[in-house]
Design an enzyme around this catalytic site. Structure first.
Site, PDB file in Angstrom:
ATOM      1  N   GLY A   1       0.835  -1.201   0.000  1.00  8.73           N
ATOM      2  CA  GLY A   1       0.000   0.000   0.000  1.00  8.73           C
ATOM      3  C   GLY A   1       0.865   1.245   0.000  1.00  8.73           C
ATOM      4  O   GLY A   1       2.051   1.178   0.280  1.00  8.73           O
TER       5      GLY A   1
ATOM      6  N   CYS B   1       5.253  -6.287   1.513  1.00  3.06           N
ATOM      7  CA  CYS B   1       5.637  -4.872   1.470  1.00  3.06           C
ATOM      8  C   CYS B   1       4.996  -4.096   2.633  1.00  3.06           C
ATOM      9  O   CYS B   1       5.350  -4.325   3.779  1.00  3.06           O
ATOM     10  CB  CYS B   1       5.295  -4.288   0.104  1.00  3.06           C
ATOM     11  SG  CYS B   1       6.207  -2.780  -0.223  1.00  3.06           S
ATOM     12  N   TYR B   2       4.039  -3.209   2.374  1.00  2.00           N
ATOM     13  CA  TYR B   2       3.405  -2.504   3.500  1.00  2.00           C
ATOM     14  C   TYR B   2       2.812  -3.511   4.489  1.00  2.00           C
ATOM     15  O   TYR B   2       2.871  -3.318   5.704  1.00  2.00           O
ATOM     16  CB  TYR B   2       2.309  -1.561   3.002  1.00  2.00           C
ATOM     17  CG  TYR B   2       1.643  -0.790   4.117  1.00  2.00           C
ATOM     18  CD1 TYR B   2       2.199   0.388   4.592  1.00  2.00           C
ATOM     19  CD2 TYR B   2       0.484  -1.280   4.730  1.00  2.00           C
ATOM     20  CE1 TYR B   2       1.617   1.078   5.649  1.00  2.00           C
ATOM     21  CE2 TYR B   2      -0.109  -0.595   5.786  1.00  2.00           C
ATOM     22  CZ  TYR B   2       0.461   0.585   6.233  1.00  2.00           C
ATOM     23  OH  TYR B   2      -0.117   1.264   7.273  1.00  2.00           O
TER      24      TYR B   2
ATOM     25  N   HIS C   1       7.466  -7.758  -3.917  1.00  3.88           N
ATOM     26  CA  HIS C   1       6.134  -8.128  -4.387  1.00  3.88           C
ATOM     27  C   HIS C   1       6.178  -9.467  -5.130  1.00  3.88           C
ATOM     28  O   HIS C   1       6.570  -9.500  -6.299  1.00  3.88           O
ATOM     29  CB  HIS C   1       5.580  -7.047  -5.325  1.00  3.88           C
ATOM     30  CG  HIS C   1       5.210  -5.796  -4.602  1.00  3.88           C
ATOM     31  ND1 HIS C   1       3.961  -5.589  -4.067  1.00  3.88           N
ATOM     32  CD2 HIS C   1       5.936  -4.698  -4.302  1.00  3.88           C
ATOM     33  CE1 HIS C   1       3.925  -4.412  -3.472  1.00  3.88           C
ATOM     34  NE2 HIS C   1       5.113  -3.850  -3.602  1.00  3.88           N
TER      35      HIS C   1
ATOM     36  N   GLU D   1       3.650 -11.019  -6.215  1.00  2.00           N
ATOM     37  CA  GLU D   1       2.491 -11.136  -7.104  1.00  2.00           C
ATOM     38  C   GLU D   1       2.745 -10.619  -8.507  1.00  2.00           C
ATOM     39  O   GLU D   1       1.953 -10.877  -9.412  1.00  2.00           O
ATOM     40  CB  GLU D   1       1.275 -10.429  -6.485  1.00  2.00           C
ATOM     41  CG  GLU D   1       1.364  -8.902  -6.365  1.00  2.00           C
ATOM     42  CD  GLU D   1       2.079  -8.405  -5.107  1.00  2.00           C
ATOM     43  OE1 GLU D   1       3.019  -9.079  -4.645  1.00  2.00           O
ATOM     44  OE2 GLU D   1       1.723  -7.322  -4.603  1.00  2.00           O
TER      45      GLU D   1
ATOM     46  N   SER E   1     -22.403  -4.718 -26.367  1.00  2.00           N
ATOM     47  CA  SER E   1     -21.666  -4.015 -27.415  1.00  2.00           C
ATOM     48  C   SER E   1     -21.299  -4.965 -28.546  1.00  2.00           C
ATOM     49  O   SER E   1     -20.814  -4.549 -29.576  1.00  2.00           O
ATOM     50  CB  SER E   1     -20.381  -3.461 -26.822  1.00  2.00           C
ATOM     51  OG  SER E   1     -19.548  -4.546 -26.440  1.00  2.00           O
ATOM     52  N   GLY E   2     -21.530  -6.251 -28.330  1.00  2.00           N
ATOM     53  CA  GLY E   2     -21.063  -7.225 -29.307  1.00  2.00           C
ATOM     54  C   GLY E   2     -19.697  -7.763 -28.913  1.00  2.00           C
ATOM     55  O   GLY E   2     -19.203  -8.717 -29.488  1.00  2.00           O
ATOM     56  N   GLY E   3     -19.076  -7.140 -27.910  1.00  2.00           N
ATOM     57  CA  GLY E   3     -17.769  -7.593 -27.441  1.00  2.00           C
ATOM     58  C   GLY E   3     -17.898  -8.698 -26.401  1.00  2.00           C
ATOM     59  O   GLY E   3     -18.997  -8.998 -25.924  1.00  2.00           O
ATOM     60  N   VAL E   4     -16.761  -9.266 -26.048  1.00  3.25           N
ATOM     61  CA  VAL E   4     -16.742 -10.418 -25.150  1.00  3.25           C
ATOM     62  C   VAL E   4     -17.184 -10.042 -23.731  1.00  3.25           C
ATOM     63  O   VAL E   4     -17.962 -10.758 -23.100  1.00  3.25           O
ATOM     64  CB  VAL E   4     -15.307 -10.999 -25.080  1.00  3.25           C
ATOM     65  CG1 VAL E   4     -15.254 -12.208 -24.172  1.00  3.25           C
ATOM     66  CG2 VAL E   4     -14.812 -11.357 -26.456  1.00  3.25           C
ATOM     67  N   ASP E   5     -16.702  -8.895 -23.239  1.00  2.00           N
ATOM     68  CA  ASP E   5     -16.906  -8.586 -21.815  1.00  2.00           C
ATOM     69  C   ASP E   5     -18.379  -8.389 -21.477  1.00  2.00           C
ATOM     70  O   ASP E   5     -18.892  -8.975 -20.518  1.00  2.00           O
ATOM     71  CB  ASP E   5     -16.115  -7.330 -21.422  1.00  2.00           C
ATOM     72  CG  ASP E   5     -14.667  -7.435 -21.847  1.00  2.00           C
ATOM     73  OD1 ASP E   5     -14.208  -8.573 -22.049  1.00  2.00           O
ATOM     74  OD2 ASP E   5     -14.018  -6.390 -21.996  1.00  2.00           O
ATOM     75  N   SER E   6     -19.062  -7.563 -22.267  1.00  2.00           N
ATOM     76  CA  SER E   6     -20.467  -7.327 -21.936  1.00  2.00           C
ATOM     77  C   SER E   6     -21.272  -8.606 -22.161  1.00  2.00           C
ATOM     78  O   SER E   6     -22.239  -8.869 -21.437  1.00  2.00           O
ATOM     79  CB  SER E   6     -21.040  -6.160 -22.745  1.00  2.00           C
ATOM     80  OG  SER E   6     -20.922  -6.382 -24.132  1.00  2.00           O
TER      81      SER E   6
ATOM     82  N   LYS F   1      -8.682 -10.129 -18.919  1.00  2.00           N
ATOM     83  CA  LYS F   1      -9.309 -10.531 -20.184  1.00  2.00           C
ATOM     84  C   LYS F   1      -9.237 -12.052 -20.415  1.00  2.00           C
ATOM     85  O   LYS F   1     -10.225 -12.667 -20.800  1.00  2.00           O
ATOM     86  CB  LYS F   1      -8.602  -9.800 -21.326  1.00  2.00           C
ATOM     87  CG  LYS F   1      -9.296  -9.927 -22.653  1.00  2.00           C
ATOM     88  CD  LYS F   1     -10.260  -8.793 -22.832  1.00  2.00           C
ATOM     89  CE  LYS F   1     -11.053  -8.885 -24.092  1.00  2.00           C
ATOM     90  NZ  LYS F   1     -12.031  -7.792 -24.144  1.00  2.00           N
TER      91      LYS F   1
END
Ligand code: XMP
Length: 519
Positions: free
Chosen positions: A58, A85-86, A175, A177, A229-234, A375
């Site tokens: 952080g 870290c923090y 880190h 990660e 939207s025609g996209g993958v995410d929506s 993604k």
């Protein structure tokens, strides 16, 4: 939560830019995790009964008055804890050690030397070895809390990794990660599996089940509206939400007439017929093309399309009687990018068009089930939900659609020409087996006419540019090195089959200095 509790790890967020990456690495190790902000961590601990806790990094300093702390009872709960870290610094201070501000910090690549074996290193690192890690800290631990010992050091951090094996507390100054700590994912996997004793059999199927339960709890009897939207995410967000709440969801597909060949029909048939989702298909082609008439400046085109999209969406939402929630396919990178690290303004290269401005204007609560995902994870979830591969694996497509691939004025005729050329290009890419190796490939119709000869005739037609790039996140990109035979096959087909194009060129520009789209 209505699901039975599964074995899980609680990640306490102290505001690091990369906390979500911890969750991702834990998921990759096959373990379910939840992130709770530090001030909601006590409640999350009661609810989740985690088998292990990770304290994130952080921006604060433990020496500041009122800087965040982990709930003190975590350290008496008999649960393994990893501080990063923090998280390491607050843990050390809360347990009786000391932290001081460094005059200079350590930022970027560093090397640690392993001094002693420890459970985090099982099957991975041995005494005396040196390994690359990613540091980003100003303060450092100067005195260990009782019971801890040093197991690895770096030049700038004598306490790079410390451990209290009896209590199963571990702390890293770096880190693990981030990908720049090459063995970091394995260290985290060791923590959740070997130290916390979790089986590592969690899957995306369980993510789906958990999210469905969460959506039901959040939405209750409310109504949800989702812009497709025609996209993958929506699409993935909509299918997931539909699985959770069925007909309480209505999708609105604002069809601006700037989609690729056959795409709009595909969206409608997939959602309506295959999934039985309530879908309002708004054919707004005339409205969009009407507004685009005479516009040639890229920003004016973008702004018009973005604004018009919101207007159409609002009108349709009103027609169906409004909704309580707005669903969005927001992904984790959108969440990171929306927080400015410096707090300062950044230069607008392009005004991106998405439904970002909608929630405030429409006064709706948000449902964003993909917020923690990247993604590639959304694609895995999409497959899990049964979305067809051809849809899930599709290249990204910009919100303003073909309008930004037609420099100059956008007309229906030019959209139709571009759609045909683009379809031929993508068909060739698919049949050469190259589609998945490319981040994005598309054709651009230039406002330039050149002279050609076809048969015995002179032609005077448009130039088409084809572009293909490789990238991991769209922020930087390299051109895809097609061989000459492939490009000449594409050029020949486009010129022969698409009336209105008599010349094809290949765009050889990387990003930067170019951008991926032409406008
Ligand atoms: P640029 O052209 O800025 O594009 O290099 C980077 C990535 O973003 C996509 N892109 C958009 N996506 N709305 C979107 O949803 C937009 O307005 C937009 N403009 C560009 C582009 O296709 C590439 O993947």
């Amino acid at each position: 939560m209505t699901l039975p509790l599964q074995d899980n790890i609680l990640i306490v967020d102290f505001g690091s830019q990369v906390t979500q990456l911890i969750a991702r690495r834990v998921r990759e190790a096959g373990v379910y995790s939840e992130i709770a902000p530090f001030n909601a961590a006590a409640e999350a601990f009661e609810r989740l009964k985690p088998k292990g806790i990770i304290l994130s990094g952080g921006p604060a300093s433990v020496m500041w008055e009122d800087s965040p702390r982990a709930p003190q009872n975590f350290f008496d709960a008999g649960v393994p804890i990893l501080g990063i870290c923090y998280g390491q610094q607050t843990m050390m201070q809360q347990l009786g050690g000391n932290v001081e501000g460094g005059e200079s910090g350590e930022f970027g690549r560093a090397f640690i030397e392993v001094k002693k074996g420890c459970a985090l290193f099982d099957g991975l690192w041995s005494e005396g070895e040196r390994h690359q890690v990613w540091m980003s800290h100003g303060d450092k631990v100067t005195q260990l809390a009782p019971g801890f010992e040093v197991v690895a050091v770096s030049d700038g951090a004598p306490y790079a990794i410390t451990a209290n094996e009896e209590k199963r507390f571990y702390a890293t100054q770096f880190h693990p990660e981030v990908v720049h700590t090459p063995d970091g994912a394995k260290l985290l996997a060791n923590f959740v599996r070997h130290v916390c004793g979790l089986a590592g059999d969690w899957t995306m199927a369980e993510f789906r089940a958990t999210k469905i339960a969460e959506i039901r709890e959040q939405v209750g009897e409310g109504r949800v509206i989702c812009g497709l939207s025609g996209g993958v995410d929506s699409a993935v967000a909509a299918v997931l939400i539909h699985e959770a709440i069925g007909d309480q969801l209505t999708c609105v597909f604002v069809d601006h007439g700037l989609m690729r060949l056959g795409e709009a029909e595909q969206v409608v048939s997939l959602f309506r017929e295959h999934y039985g989702i309530k879908l309002v298909h708004v054919n707004a082609e005339e409205r969009f093309l009407g507004g685009l008439a005479g516009l040639t400046d890229p920003e004016k085109k973008r702004k018009f399309i973005g604004g018009e999209f919101i207007a159409v969406f609002e009108e349709e939402a009103a027609k169906i009687g409004g909704a309580d929630f707005l669903a969005q396919g927001t992904l984790y990178p959108d969440v990171i990018e929306s927080v400015s690290f410096t707090g300062g303004p950044s230069v607008t290269i392009k005004s991106h068009h998405n439904v970002g401005g909608l929630p405030e204007r429409m006064n709706m609560k948000l449902v964003e089930p993909l917020r923690e995902l990247f993604k590639d994870e959304v694609r895995v979830l999409g497959r899990e939900l049964g979305l067809p591969d051809i849809f899930v694996g599709r290249h990204p497509f910009p919100g303003p659609g073909l309008a930004i691939r037609i420099p100059g004025e956008v007309t229906k005729e030019r959209c139709d020409i571009l759609r045909k050329a683009d379809a031929i290009y993508l068909e060739e890419i698919r049949s050469a087996g190259l589609y998945d190796a490319i981040w994005q490939a598309f054709a651009v119709l230039l406002p330039v006419r050149t002279v050609g000869v076809m048969g015995d005739y002179r032609t005077y037609d448009s130039v088409c540019a084809v572009r293909a790039v490789t990238s991991t996140d769209g922020m930087t990109a390299d051109i895809y090195p097609f061989d000459a035979a492939f490009l000449s096959r594409v050029a020949t087909r486009i010129i022969n089959e698409v009336k209105g194009i008599n010349r094809v060129v290949y765009d050889y520009t990387s990003k930067p200095p170019g951008t991926i789209e032409w406008e």
